[in-house]
Design an enzyme around this catalytic site. Structure first.
Site, mmCIF file in Angstrom:
data_model
loop_
_atom_site.group_PDB
_atom_site.id
_atom_site.type_symbol
_atom_site.label_atom_id
_atom_site.label_comp_id
_atom_site.label_asym_id
_atom_site.label_seq_id
_atom_site.Cartn_x
_atom_site.Cartn_y
_atom_site.Cartn_z
ATOM 1 N N CYS A 286 50.127 37.575 38.677
ATOM 2 C CA CYS A 286 49.517 37.175 39.951
ATOM 3 C C CYS A 286 48.129 37.788 40.154
ATOM 4 O O CYS A 286 47.191 37.098 40.583
ATOM 5 C CB CYS A 286 50.428 37.543 41.105
ATOM 6 S SG CYS A 286 51.099 39.213 41.032
ATOM 7 N N HIS B 48 47.636 39.821 47.611
ATOM 8 C CA HIS B 48 46.997 40.887 46.840
ATOM 9 C C HIS B 48 45.491 40.900 47.094
ATOM 10 O O HIS B 48 44.870 39.844 47.235
ATOM 11 C CB HIS B 48 47.227 40.684 45.342
ATOM 12 C CG HIS B 48 48.649 40.845 44.899
ATOM 13 N ND1 HIS B 48 49.643 41.380 45.696
ATOM 14 C CD2 HIS B 48 49.249 40.547 43.711
ATOM 15 C CE1 HIS B 48 50.778 41.403 45.019
ATOM 16 N NE2 HIS B 48 50.569 40.905 43.816
#
Length: 330
Positions: free
Chosen positions: A126, A234
């Protein structure tokens, strides 16, 4: 077409179902797959109920594509069995990413690497996905020499157990711990296990995957990955050294016109990317774009994206969309 979602009851699997519905992917029949203890349970997709089935039953159902999000060991065991049955596997685990015979795909960067013969395709880490989406147009224009990245990663990247730990700590409730230490009001500078070189496995994923996706082994990458108590996505502080000179305004224009990127960069009004804004969105958000004044031809950026969507589910669905459009799947 028939679509199987392996790991359909997990965080990423649930998000895959949401993304398939939102993007109106042509699902004629959904085959939700999960562990034996979940077989027979019902999930809902586009207003219809579907029963969770076993791996063997999923293969017998002959889906065109299987979206895997069930962990590396499960993928190593079962992805080849699906592929042997002619089913295209798009795998979200780390199992196949660095296998030289498998493609590692971020559609905005290297979709052209996919062929109709690819039956197991790897979805990158990711944190790597969002970074390379932002790096790729800059690499084409200015040629990247070196990347220094520090990540600030959501607890959702660990899974339900970590989300529960954070929520329990905020409520003052004792519960199962996903991490060795408390995560609320804390920052943990370790994601995955430590390796012999002192880096964590997550950090080395970013190093190796970036080179493979961008098809340039000469790009030098160093990473520090950190877990923080947020749930929206994130964040990454990225320092990029180029071979060629750049203009900051041109960099902003280039990023703004690139697929999958939203530039949020207005320091005078305190506008910059944050997980709060990226949550449940598919784009990669870039801001705090500025020249590194400590050395020439070097840029600083701040990159944020929802790790469960673009960092996992959406990227996998985009690969499926690409293969469907080119009729690489039946």
């Amino acid at each position: 077409m028939k679509i199987a979602v392996v790991g359909a009851t997990g965080l990423v699997g649930t998000k895959m179902l949401q993304v398939l519905a939102e993007r109106n992917f042509n699902v004629t029949e959904l085959i939700p797959v999960a562990s034996e203890r979940s077989v027979g349970k019902e999930i809902e997709f586009k207003g219809k109920k579907y029963k969770v089935v076993s791996m063997d039953d999923a293969i017998k159902a002959e889906p065109a594509i299987a979206l895997f999000s069930a962990g590396g060991n499960t993928s190593l065991e079962w992805a080849p069995k699906f592929a042997d049955a002619g089913i295209v596997v798009i795998d979200n685990s780390s199992a196949w990413r660095m296998d030289p015979s498998k493609k590692l795909i971020v559609p905005e960067v290297n979709a052209d690497a996919i062929t109709k013969d690819d039956l197991i395709i790897a979805n990158p880490n990711c944190s790597t996905i969002q970074m390379v989406v932002a790096l790729n147009p800059l690499h084409k224009k200015y040629k990247i020499k070196r990347v220094v990245v520090s990540t600030y990663q959501s607890v959702t990247g660990t899974g339900v157990k970590a989300v529960d730990q954070l929520q329990n700590e905020r409520k003052g409730v004792e519960g199962e711990m996903a991490y060795k230490y408390p995560i609320d009001l804390n920052v943990i500078p370790q994601i995955d296990v430590f390796m012999d070189n002192g880096y964590t496995k997550e950090e080395m994923k970013m190093v190796n995957e970036t080179k493979k996706i961008m098809r340039d082994e000469n790009i030098r990458v160093t990473a520090t990955t950190v877990r923080i108590p947020v749930m929206g996505g994130h964040s990454e502080s990225v320092n990029i050294e180029f071979e060629n000179e750049f203009d900051v305004k041109e960099v902003k224009r280039l990023l703004s016109s690139s697929q999958g990127i939203v530039v949020q960069d207005d320091s005078s009004n305190q506008v910059y990317p944050m997980p709060l804004w990226a949550h449940d969105k598919d784009e990669v958000f870039v801001g705090r774009i500025r020249r590194d004044e400590s050395q020439p031809k070097t840029l600083n950026m701040w990159i944020v994206s929802d790790n469960l969507r673009k960092g996992a589910a959406t990227n996998a669905v985009q690969i499926a969309e690409y293969m469907s459009e080119l009729e690489f799947v039946r």
